[in-house]
Motif scaffolding. Structure first.
Motif, PDB file in Angstrom:
ATOM      1  N   THR A 143     -21.097   4.438   2.925  1.00 28.68           N
ATOM      2  CA  THR A 143     -19.906   4.360   3.768  1.00 28.68           C
ATOM      3  C   THR A 143     -18.651   4.226   2.925  1.00 28.68           C
ATOM      4  OG1 THR A 143     -21.278   3.113   5.338  1.00 28.68           O
ATOM      5  CG2 THR A 143     -18.915   3.133   5.738  1.00 28.68           C
ATOM      6  N   ASP A 144     -17.622   5.017   3.266  1.00 29.27           N
ATOM      7  CA  ASP A 144     -16.288   4.788   2.718  1.00 29.27           C
ATOM      8  C   ASP A 144     -15.608   3.686   3.507  1.00 29.27           C
ATOM      9  OD1 ASP A 144     -16.357   6.740   0.734  1.00 29.27           O
ATOM     10  OD2 ASP A 144     -15.455   8.284   2.007  1.00 29.27           O
ATOM     11  N   PHE A 145     -14.939   2.775   2.825  1.00 25.73           N
ATOM     12  CA  PHE A 145     -14.104   1.782   3.485  1.00 25.73           C
ATOM     13  C   PHE A 145     -12.686   2.333   3.509  1.00 25.73           C
ATOM     14  CE2 PHE A 145     -16.738  -2.280   2.398  1.00 25.73           C
ATOM     15  CZ  PHE A 145     -17.804  -1.748   3.098  1.00 25.73           C
ATOM     16  N   ILE A 146     -12.097   2.420   4.702  1.00 23.79           N
ATOM     17  CA  ILE A 146     -10.773   3.011   4.854  1.00 23.79           C
ATOM     18  C   ILE A 146      -9.808   2.000   5.472  1.00 23.79           C
ATOM     19  CG2 ILE A 146     -11.666   5.361   5.014  1.00 23.79           C
ATOM     20  CD1 ILE A 146     -11.354   5.203   8.053  1.00 23.79           C
ATOM     21  N   ASP A 147      -8.513   2.258   5.319  1.00 23.16           N
ATOM     22  CA  ASP A 147      -7.516   1.354   5.881  1.00 23.16           C
ATOM     23  C   ASP A 147      -7.042   1.852   7.240  1.00 23.16           C
ATOM     24  OD1 ASP A 147      -5.755   3.426   5.367  1.00 23.16           O
ATOM     25  OD2 ASP A 147      -4.757   2.440   3.690  1.00 23.16           O
ATOM     26  N   ASP A 148      -6.001   1.233   7.773  1.00 22.27           N
ATOM     27  CA  ASP A 148      -5.496   1.579   9.103  1.00 22.27           C
ATOM     28  C   ASP A 148      -5.145   3.060   9.223  1.00 22.27           C
ATOM     29  OD1 ASP A 148      -5.534  -0.928  10.520  1.00 22.27           O
ATOM     30  OD2 ASP A 148      -3.916  -1.608   9.220  1.00 22.27           O
TER      31      ASP A 148
ATOM     32  N   ILE B  20     -11.237  -0.929   7.661  1.00 22.51           N
ATOM     33  CA  ILE B  20     -10.852  -2.307   7.372  1.00 22.51           C
ATOM     34  C   ILE B  20      -9.472  -2.510   7.979  1.00 22.51           C
ATOM     35  CG2 ILE B  20     -10.379  -3.996   5.558  1.00 22.51           C
ATOM     36  CD1 ILE B  20     -13.263  -3.183   5.532  1.00 22.51           C
ATOM     37  N   GLY B  21      -9.404  -2.995   9.206  1.00 22.86           N
ATOM     38  CA  GLY B  21      -8.145  -3.124   9.915  1.00 22.86           C
ATOM     39  C   GLY B  21      -7.371  -4.358   9.483  1.00 22.86           C
ATOM     40  N   SER B  22      -6.077  -4.187   9.226  1.00 25.64           N
ATOM     41  CA  SER B  22      -5.248  -5.322   8.787  1.00 25.64           C
ATOM     42  C   SER B  22      -5.097  -6.362   9.880  1.00 25.64           C
ATOM     43  CB  SER B  22      -3.866  -4.818   8.364  1.00 25.64           C
ATOM     44  OG  SER B  22      -3.223  -4.147   9.435  1.00 25.64           O
ATOM     45  N   GLY B  23      -5.252  -5.971  11.149  1.00 28.85           N
ATOM     46  CA  GLY B  23      -5.120  -6.922  12.251  1.00 28.85           C
ATOM     47  C   GLY B  23      -6.446  -7.294  12.871  1.00 28.85           C
TER      48      GLY B  23
ATOM     49  N   MET C 235      -5.540  -5.920   0.675  1.00 33.79           N
ATOM     50  CA  MET C 235      -5.080  -4.561   0.370  1.00 33.79           C
ATOM     51  C   MET C 235      -4.703  -3.806   1.635  1.00 33.79           C
ATOM     52  SD  MET C 235      -7.874  -3.456  -2.538  1.00 33.79           S
ATOM     53  CE  MET C 235      -7.433  -1.714  -2.402  1.00 33.79           C
ATOM     54  N   SER C 236      -5.541  -3.913   2.670  1.00 30.76           N
ATOM     55  CA  SER C 236      -5.262  -3.224   3.925  1.00 30.76           C
ATOM     56  C   SER C 236      -3.981  -3.752   4.562  1.00 30.76           C
ATOM     57  CB  SER C 236      -6.443  -3.398   4.892  1.00 30.76           C
ATOM     58  OG  SER C 236      -6.206  -2.715   6.101  1.00 30.76           O
ATOM     59  N   SER C 237      -3.787  -5.077   4.525  1.00 33.46           N
ATOM     60  CA  SER C 237      -2.589  -5.668   5.113  1.00 33.46           C
ATOM     61  C   SER C 237      -1.336  -5.249   4.356  1.00 33.46           C
ATOM     62  CB  SER C 237      -2.709  -7.193   5.117  1.00 33.46           C
ATOM     63  OG  SER C 237      -3.774  -7.613   5.943  1.00 33.46           O
ATOM     64  N   VAL C 238      -1.410  -5.221   3.033  1.00 32.89           N
ATOM     65  CA  VAL C 238      -0.253  -4.816   2.226  1.00 32.89           C
ATOM     66  C   VAL C 238       0.115  -3.373   2.517  1.00 32.89           C
ATOM     67  CG1 VAL C 238       0.511  -4.352  -0.133  1.00 32.89           C
ATOM     68  CG2 VAL C 238      -0.605  -6.527   0.414  1.00 32.89           C
ATOM     69  N   ARG C 239      -0.888  -2.508   2.588  1.00 31.27           N
ATOM     70  CA  ARG C 239      -0.622  -1.100   2.897  1.00 31.27           C
ATOM     71  C   ARG C 239       0.017  -0.945   4.268  1.00 31.27           C
ATOM     72  NH1 ARG C 239      -5.683   2.677   0.929  1.00 31.27           N
ATOM     73  NH2 ARG C 239      -5.677   2.119  -1.293  1.00 31.27           N
ATOM     74  N   ALA C 240      -0.499  -1.682   5.262  1.00 28.35           N
ATOM     75  CA  ALA C 240       0.048  -1.584   6.615  1.00 28.35           C
ATOM     76  C   ALA C 240       1.499  -2.061   6.650  1.00 28.35           C
ATOM     77  CB  ALA C 240      -0.807  -2.397   7.584  1.00 28.35           C
ATOM     78  N   ALA C 241       1.785  -3.163   5.953  1.00 30.19           N
ATOM     79  CA  ALA C 241       3.153  -3.672   5.927  1.00 30.19           C
ATOM     80  C   ALA C 241       4.091  -2.683   5.245  1.00 30.19           C
ATOM     81  CB  ALA C 241       3.191  -5.022   5.202  1.00 30.19           C
ATOM     82  N   ARG C 242       3.615  -2.048   4.165  1.00 27.08           N
ATOM     83  CA  ARG C 242       4.430  -1.057   3.466  1.00 27.08           C
ATOM     84  C   ARG C 242       4.737   0.131   4.375  1.00 27.08           C
ATOM     85  NH1 ARG C 242       1.119   0.319  -0.613  1.00 27.08           N
ATOM     86  NH2 ARG C 242       1.781  -1.495  -1.827  1.00 27.08           N
ATOM     87  N   ARG C 243       3.731   0.569   5.133  1.00 23.55           N
ATOM     88  CA  ARG C 243       3.966   1.696   6.046  1.00 23.55           C
ATOM     89  C   ARG C 243       4.972   1.319   7.132  1.00 23.55           C
ATOM     90  NH1 ARG C 243      -1.797   2.026   5.725  1.00 23.55           N
ATOM     91  NH2 ARG C 243      -2.405   3.644   4.236  1.00 23.55           N
ATOM     92  N   ARG C 244       4.886   0.088   7.628  1.00 22.84           N
ATOM     93  CA  ARG C 244       5.832  -0.342   8.660  1.00 22.84           C
ATOM     94  C   ARG C 244       7.260  -0.352   8.132  1.00 22.84           C
ATOM     95  NH1 ARG C 244       1.590  -3.960  10.161  1.00 22.84           N
ATOM     96  NH2 ARG C 244       2.541  -5.704   9.041  1.00 22.84           N
ATOM     97  N   ARG C 245       7.408  -0.799   6.875  1.00 25.88           N
ATOM     98  CA  ARG C 245       8.747  -0.804   6.282  1.00 25.88           C
ATOM     99  C   ARG C 245       9.288   0.610   6.132  1.00 25.88           C
ATOM    100  NH1 ARG C 245       6.493  -4.804   2.915  1.00 25.88           N
ATOM    101  NH2 ARG C 245       6.259  -3.311   1.211  1.00 25.88           N
ATOM    102  N   ILE C 246       8.413   1.524   5.661  1.00 27.88           N
ATOM    103  CA  ILE C 246       8.836   2.912   5.480  1.00 27.88           C
ATOM    104  C   ILE C 246       9.184   3.545   6.820  1.00 27.88           C
ATOM    105  CG2 ILE C 246       8.070   5.216   4.778  1.00 27.88           C
ATOM    106  CD1 ILE C 246       6.379   3.810   2.605  1.00 27.88           C
ATOM    107  N   ASP C 247       8.301   3.339   7.813  1.00 23.54           N
ATOM    108  CA  ASP C 247       8.555   3.893   9.136  1.00 23.54           C
ATOM    109  C   ASP C 247       9.822   3.293   9.754  1.00 23.54           C
ATOM    110  OD1 ASP C 247       6.319   5.426   8.921  1.00 23.54           O
ATOM    111  OD2 ASP C 247       5.045   4.118  10.138  1.00 23.54           O
TER     112      ASP C 247
END
Length: 314
Positions: free
Chosen positions: A115-120, A208-211, A266-278
Motif C-alpha cells: 500500500t502507498d500511504f498518501i496525503d489529503d 493519511i488524513g490530517s484531520g 507530515m500530512s498536517s504540514v502539507r495540508a496547512a501549506r496548501r491552505r495558505r497557498i489556496d
C-alpha cells in the motif's frame, strides 16, 4: 466478489474512491456503499453514479465505526469481500490479482497487497508499505508471529486486504472495543481458520488524513490499545508466542508509534501549506471551515469513534 464502502461525511474523496473501484479489470463484482447517515453531499455523490453494479444502503442513524463496517460487509452477496474506506483507492488490477490468489489457494482466507500511504491531496507520503516478512503463502502461525514482532500491522489496512465472507461470519466480524487495531484484530482472528497470502505488488492507496481521528488522538491512547491487542494474542495458547517474540514486539511498538506521529505531522504540514497557498490565491476552499475531513464535523456531545476510519498503520 463484493467491494464494500462504508461512508460517513465522505464528500471530499468519495468520488475518487468510487472511480478507482469501478475501473477494475476484474468485472464480476458488486459495489455496496453504506452511507452512515451523512449530512454532507455523500448521498448525492453516490446517487450520481450510473452503474448497475453499485448498490446503496443508508443508515437511519449514525452507527459506531465497527458496527458500520460490519453492516457494510453483511450487506454483501459475494464469496469474496474487500472493504474500502471512502477516502482510499485501489489500482485497476488489485481485485483481479487478489481473486486469482484466492481461486488458486482454497486454504487461504486472507490475501493482502502493498500500500502507498498518501496525503489529503493524493500525493505519496510513503510508498509500497506492508507485508515485510510475510510475502507469498504464509501459515497462520508464521503470520501472527510476524505481527507481534513487528509492533504494528504488516498485513495492512482494509483497502489492502481481501477475505472470504464465510470466515468473516465465522469469526464474528469487527469488534469495537479496541478501535485502533480493529482490523488487525479481525485479521488475526480470521487466519485462525486458514492461511495468509501476501502479494508483493503495490495495488492500493491508504490516505493519511490530517484531520483524521488518529491525528487528533493521543499517542498514549494508541499505545495502550496496541499493547492490549498484543496481550490478547499472547494469552491465546494457539499462537505459541515466545517471550523473545513479545520483547522484540514491545520495542518495535514505540518505534512504530514515533513513525506514525511523523507521518501525521507530515500530512498536517502539507495540508496547512496548501491552505495558505489556496488562501493567497482566493481559493474557495482556503478557509479551514470548508474542510470535510471525518473529525471536523464532530459536535461536543458526539462520540468521535462514530466517524472516519482507523489510521494507525506504519
Amino acid at each position: 466478489m463484493s467491494l464494500c464502502i462504508p461512508a460517513y461525511q465522505a464528500e471530499r474523496h468519495l468520488q475518487a474512491t468510487l472511480d478507482s473501484v469501478l475501473a477494475q479489470s476484474y468485472d464480476d463484482f458488486e459495489v455496496v456503499v453504506v452511507d452512515n447517515n451523512s449530512s454532507d453531499r455523500t448521498a448525492q455523490i453516490v446517487a450520481g453514479v450510473r452503474d448497475e453494479r453499485v448498490r446503496v444502503v443508508r443508515n437511519r442513524e449514525t452507527l459506531p465505526i465497527a458496527e458500520n463496517f460490519n453492516r457494510a460487509v453483511r450487506q454483501s452477496r459475494g464469496r469474496y469481500v474487500k472493504l474500502i474506506c471512502a477516502d482510499d483507492t485501489i489500482e485497476p488490477d488489485c481485485v483481479a490479482e487478489q481473486v486469482r490468489v484466492m481461486d488458486a489457494n482454497p486454504d487461504v482466507v486472507l490475501v493482502s497487497v502493498r500500500t502507498d500511504f498518501i496525503d489529503d491531496a493524493g500525493d505519496v507520503l510513503r510508498p509500497a508499505k506492508g507485508l515485510r516478512g510475510i510475502v507469498g503463502l504464509q501459515s497462520a502461525q508464521q503470520t501472527v508471529r510476524r505481527v507481534i514482532r513487528s509492533g504494528t500491522n504488516p498485513i495492512g489496512p482494509p483497502v489492502a486486504a481481501l477475505f472470504r465472507r464465510a470466515e468473516f461470519d465465522r469469526c464474528g466480524g469487527f469488534r469495537g472495543d479496541l478501535l485502533f487495531p480493529m482490523e488487525l484484530d479481525l485479521w488475526v482472528r480470521m487466519i485462525q481458520h486458514g492461511d495468509f497470502y501476501g502479494v508483493p505488488k503495490t495495488l492500493a492507496s491508504f490516505r493519511i488524513g490530517s484531520g483524521s481521528m488518529t491525528a487528533l488522538t493521543s499517542a498514549r491512547s494508541q499505545l495502550g490499545q496496541q499493547f492490549e491487542f498484543v496481550r490478547r494474542v499472547v494469552r491465546n495458547p494457539c499462537w505459541r508466542i515466545s517471550t523473545a517474540d513479545r520483547a522484540i514486539g514491545v520495542a518495535a511498538i514505540f518505534d512504530k508509534q514515533l513513525r506514525r506521529d511523523v507521518l501525521f505531522l507530515m500530512s498536517s504540514v502539507r495540508a496547512a501549506r496548501r491552505r495558505r497557498i489556496d488562501g493567497s490565491a482566493g481559493h474557495p476552499d482556503a478557509s479551514p471551515a470548508t474542510h470535510t475531513g471525518p473529525r471536523n464535523d464532530v459536535r461536543p456531545t458526539e462520540d468521535p469513534f462514530l466517524e472516519g476510519k482507523m489510521q494507525w498503520h506504519s
